[in-house]
Design a protein around this motif. Structure first.
Motif, short mmCIF file in Angstrom:
data_model
loop_
_atom_site.label_atom_id
_atom_site.label_comp_id
_atom_site.label_asym_id
_atom_site.label_seq_id
_atom_site.Cartn_x
_atom_site.Cartn_y
_atom_site.Cartn_z
N PRO A 29 0.95 -1.22 0.08
CA PRO A 29 0.09 -0.07 -0.02
C PRO A 29 0.94 1.28 -0.07
N MET A 30 0.28 2.35 -0.73
CA MET A 30 1.20 3.37 -0.63
C MET A 30 0.52 4.49 0.25
N ASN A 31 1.18 4.71 1.27
CA ASN A 31 0.69 5.61 2.36
C ASN A 31 1.09 7.11 2.22
N VAL A 32 0.21 7.58 1.19
CA VAL A 32 0.53 9.05 0.82
C VAL A 32 -0.82 9.74 0.90
N PRO A 33 -0.73 11.02 1.30
CA PRO A 33 -2.11 11.67 1.38
C PRO A 33 -2.58 11.94 0.09
N LYS A 93 -4.66 -4.29 -9.15
CA LYS A 93 -3.61 -4.27 -8.17
C LYS A 93 -2.45 -5.25 -8.42
N ARG A 100 1.00 7.46 -8.86
CA ARG A 100 -0.15 7.77 -8.69
C ARG A 100 -0.85 8.17 -10.40
#
Length: 116
Positions: A29-33, A93, A100
């Protein structure tokens, strides 16, 4: 693709649950806002809107790219196929190094199903 193991193994076949291998197939998972988006006013006065892509938009985006792939000039068919594959990989996925996606803009004829 089948490949012989580089050493002796005790079992030639094993049974795996798809749920066991799914974490290996998906990217971490990409934990970006969330990206807040941006607008650009074009020379002709139209507003070009860029927003963070949402996986729920992927089927419509792939439909648009299918139309791009039908163009038989300037390598649109090749570029469209590659972009379609990236969108499909994102949607399913299956990207190991995800980036992004930026939603296409209404100035280019794209109407996001997520837009209000």
């Amino acid at each position: 693709m089948l490949l012989d193991p580089p050493t002796v193994v005790s079992q030639n076949e094993i049974t795996l649950s798809v749920r066991e291998i799914e974490p290996l197939l998906q990217a971490p998972p990409m934990n970006v806002p969330p990206w807040p988006g941006a607008t650009i006013t074009l020379k002709d006065g139209r507003t070009n809107v860029h927003s963070g892509g949402d996986p729920r938009e992927a089927p419509a985006m792939m439909g648009y790219m299918k139309r791009v792939m039908e163009q038989d000039h300037d390598f649109y068919d090749v570029v469209g196929a590659r972009v379609h594959a990236e969108i499909a990989g994102w949607y399913r996925k299956r990207l190991k190094d995800p980036t992004r996606f930026s939603a296409l803009s209404t100035a280019n004829g794209w109407d996001s199903p997520m837009a209000d």
